[in-house]
Design an enzyme around this catalytic site. Structure first.
Site, PDB file in Angstrom:
ATOM      1  CG  ASP A 129       2.380   6.496   5.623  1.00  0.00           C
ATOM      2  OD1 ASP A 129       1.610   5.938   6.191  1.00  0.00           O
ATOM      3  OD2 ASP A 129       3.723   6.305   6.159  1.00  0.00           O
ATOM      4  N   GLY A 130      -0.036   8.489   6.132  1.00  0.00           N
ATOM      5  CA  GLY A 130      -0.427   9.253   7.350  1.00  0.00           C
ATOM      6  C   GLY A 130      -1.901   9.285   7.438  1.00  0.00           C
TER       7      GLY A 130
ATOM      8  CB  SER B  58       6.599   0.731   2.357  1.00  0.00           C
ATOM      9  OG  SER B  58       7.042   1.543   3.508  1.00  0.00           O
TER      10      SER B  58
ATOM     11  NE  ARG C 109       6.197   6.251   3.994  1.00  0.00           N
ATOM     12  CZ  ARG C 109       6.341   4.948   4.151  1.00  0.00           C
ATOM     13  NH1 ARG C 109       6.986   4.262   3.453  1.00  0.00           N
ATOM     14  NH2 ARG C 109       5.232   4.171   5.038  1.00  0.00           N
TER      15      ARG C 109
ATOM     16  CD  GLU D 290      17.179  12.660  -7.585  1.00  0.00           C
ATOM     17  OE1 GLU D 290      17.300  13.232  -6.584  1.00  0.00           O
ATOM     18  OE2 GLU D 290      17.985  12.392  -8.316  1.00  0.00           O
TER      19      GLU D 290
ATOM     20  CD  GLU E 224       4.265  -6.230   1.969  1.00  0.00           C
ATOM     21  OE1 GLU E 224       3.890  -4.997   1.393  1.00  0.00           O
ATOM     22  OE2 GLU E 224       4.830  -7.034   1.302  1.00  0.00           O
ATOM     23  CG  ASN E 225      -1.548  -1.988   3.175  1.00  0.00           C
ATOM     24  OD1 ASN E 225      -1.419  -1.060   2.378  1.00  0.00           O
ATOM     25  ND2 ASN E 225      -0.492  -1.521   4.429  1.00  0.00           N
ATOM     26  CD1 TRP E 226      -2.956  -8.574   1.129  1.00  0.00           C
ATOM     27  CD2 TRP E 226      -5.033  -8.310   1.456  1.00  0.00           C
ATOM     28  NE1 TRP E 226      -3.324  -8.233  -0.025  1.00  0.00           N
ATOM     29  CE2 TRP E 226      -5.033  -8.191   0.292  1.00  0.00           C
ATOM     30  CE3 TRP E 226      -6.400  -8.353   1.970  1.00  0.00           C
ATOM     31  CZ2 TRP E 226      -5.910  -8.032  -0.731  1.00  0.00           C
ATOM     32  CZ3 TRP E 226      -7.503  -8.068   0.854  1.00  0.00           C
ATOM     33  CH2 TRP E 226      -7.056  -8.051  -0.287  1.00  0.00           C
TER      34      TRP E 226
ATOM     35  NE  ARG F  43      -5.356   2.486  11.225  1.00  0.00           N
ATOM     36  CZ  ARG F  43      -3.984   3.005  10.551  1.00  0.00           C
ATOM     37  NH1 ARG F  43      -3.702   3.868  11.718  1.00  0.00           N
ATOM     38  NH2 ARG F  43      -3.494   2.762   9.535  1.00  0.00           N
TER      39      ARG F  43
ATOM     40  NE  ARG G 226       8.016   2.246   7.152  1.00  0.00           N
ATOM     41  CZ  ARG G 226       7.790   3.089   8.244  1.00  0.00           C
ATOM     42  NH1 ARG G 226       9.085   3.548   9.104  1.00  0.00           N
ATOM     43  NH2 ARG G 226       6.607   3.028   8.803  1.00  0.00           N
TER      44      ARG G 226
HETATM   45  C1  FPP Z   1      -1.284   4.740   4.480  1.00  0.00           C
HETATM   46  O1  FPP Z   1      -1.649   5.443   5.594  1.00  0.00           O
HETATM   47  C2  FPP Z   1      -2.414   4.517   3.664  1.00  0.00           C
HETATM   48  C3  FPP Z   1      -2.897   3.459   3.137  1.00  0.00           C
HETATM   49  C4  FPP Z   1      -2.460   2.187   3.461  1.00  0.00           C
HETATM   50  C5  FPP Z   1      -3.888   3.562   2.216  1.00  0.00           C
HETATM   51  C6  FPP Z   1      -3.849   4.556   1.220  1.00  0.00           C
HETATM   52  C7  FPP Z   1      -5.153   5.113   0.872  1.00  0.00           C
HETATM   53  C8  FPP Z   1      -5.757   6.157   0.385  1.00  0.00           C
HETATM   54  C9  FPP Z   1      -5.020   7.387   0.327  1.00  0.00           C
HETATM   55  C10 FPP Z   1      -7.400   6.527   0.019  1.00  0.00           C
HETATM   56  C11 FPP Z   1      -7.614   5.670  -1.172  1.00  0.00           C
HETATM   57  C12 FPP Z   1      -7.230   5.575  -2.305  1.00  0.00           C
HETATM   58  C13 FPP Z   1      -7.765   5.392  -3.480  1.00  0.00           C
HETATM   59  C14 FPP Z   1      -7.215   5.191  -4.629  1.00  0.00           C
HETATM   60  C15 FPP Z   1      -9.194   5.497  -3.473  1.00  0.00           C
HETATM   61  P1  FPP Z   1      -1.578   4.915   7.068  1.00  0.00           P
HETATM   62  O2  FPP Z   1      -3.089   4.287   7.293  1.00  0.00           O
HETATM   63  O3  FPP Z   1      -0.533   3.666   7.307  1.00  0.00           O
HETATM   64  O4  FPP Z   1      -1.313   5.933   8.122  1.00  0.00           O
HETATM   65  P2  FPP Z   1      -0.796   5.891   9.440  1.00  0.00           P
HETATM   66  O5  FPP Z   1       0.772   5.591   8.927  1.00  0.00           O
HETATM   67  O6  FPP Z   1      -0.857   7.237   9.920  1.00  0.00           O
HETATM   68  O7  FPP Z   1      -1.349   4.804  10.124  1.00  0.00           O
END
Ligand code: FPP
Length: 254
Positions: A32-33, A208, A200, A219, A79-81, A45, A206
């Site tokens: 995340d992040g 998620s 995480r 853990e 949920e990312n859609w 982003r 969380r």
């Molecule tokens: C969450 O960060 C990250 C994602 C939803 C995408 C994860 C994808 C990658 C790390 C790169 C690609 C992966 C592969 C396997 C090639 P966020 O966008 O929610 O960050 P934020 O909370 O700062 O907005």
């Protein structure tokens, strides 16, 4: 028949072998992040997601030295859609490029790649790249990398229940056969051990919808670092600190 309704026989479950009883055999990461990392730099982003993708190799390469046999990473949730069309399309493009770019290196370095999640909503080109990479690396055993793509814990359990119900409908199982072990044989993760440690990044505490069933006794480690800044050194520190934890699985300490 729709891809998700095809009933495949469950594979043999994980054997339960452990490499190093003190270290985590299976580490799962919620990366995340990325978005915040990019925004802090005044960039879109997707720039953060690209930087995040580049972090994976370093963490993966550290696994054999740290005794981590299984690494599971959360790349895209069910949920990312809900994100903008630009971000979703950019992520899908990134997944395709990542597979094409990394396939040879993954094969050479002994990594076996698997994908978990529902493939039904993913485009055909991406699904065939995923299938090819799984097949290409199926002889490897040094590290097992599992990429969760269009994955949600509730969705996974729901799909497993559906397939189990189908087996009962076909008369191959009865309701008496339904227990936790049987249900686990229908999960996407059926050949994997449960995660010992879930990390995480980005300061959010969380889970998620990630590996809900499998993490019952995992853990957790929540770190403030944004995923594109996560290093091998931090990974090693977290893995080392795991050895000090007292995992009781509901029992009392010896
Ligand atoms: C969450 O960060 C990250 C994602 C939803 C995408 C994860 C994808 C990658 C790390 C790169 C690609 C992966 C592969 C396997 C090639 P966020 O966008 O929610 O960050 P934020 O909370 O700062 O907005």
């Amino acid at each position: 028949m729709a891809r998700q309704d095809q009933i495949t026989p469950p594979l043999a479950p994980h054997s339960g072998e452990r490499q190093d009883p003190r270290g985590p055999e299976h580490v799962a990461i919620i990366m995340d992040g990325n978005g915040r990392w990019a925004q802090m730099r005044g960039r879109p982003r997707l720039f953060g997601h690209h930087a995040g993708a580049q972090r994976i190799r370093e963490v993966l390469e550290a696994c054999p030295d740290l005794g981590v046999k299984y690494l599971t990473i959360f790349a895209f949730s069910t949920e990312n859609w809900k994100r903008t069309q630009t971000e979703v399309a950019g992520l899908m493009r990134l997944f395709r490029h990542y597979i094409q770019r990394e396939a040879r290196e993954l094969l050479k370095s002994g990594v076996r790649v698997r994908f978990i999640g529902d493939r039904i909503k993913l485009d055909d080109k991406l699904v065939s790249l995923m299938d090819e990479l799984e097949l290409l690396t199926s002889g490897n055993d040094k590290v097992h990398l599992t990429i969760a793509l269009n994955y949600g814990g509730r969705d996974e359990v729901t799909r497993a229940a559906k397939r189990l119900a189908y087996e009962i409908e076909m008369g191959r199982l009865t309701h008496q056969d339904v227990d936790a072990e049987t249900l686990a044989r229908f999960l996407d993760t059926r050949v994997l051990p449960d995660p010992d440690l879930v990390i995480r990044t980005s300061g959010e505490a969380r889970i998620s919808n990630f590996l809900l069933w499998q993490s019952a006794y995992a853990e957790y480690e929540f770190v403030d670092t944004l995923w594109p800044d996560f290093t091998r050194a931090e990974f090693a520190r977290i893995v080392a600190s795991y050895a000090a934890r007292d995992r009781r699985f509901g029992a009392v300490s010896a």
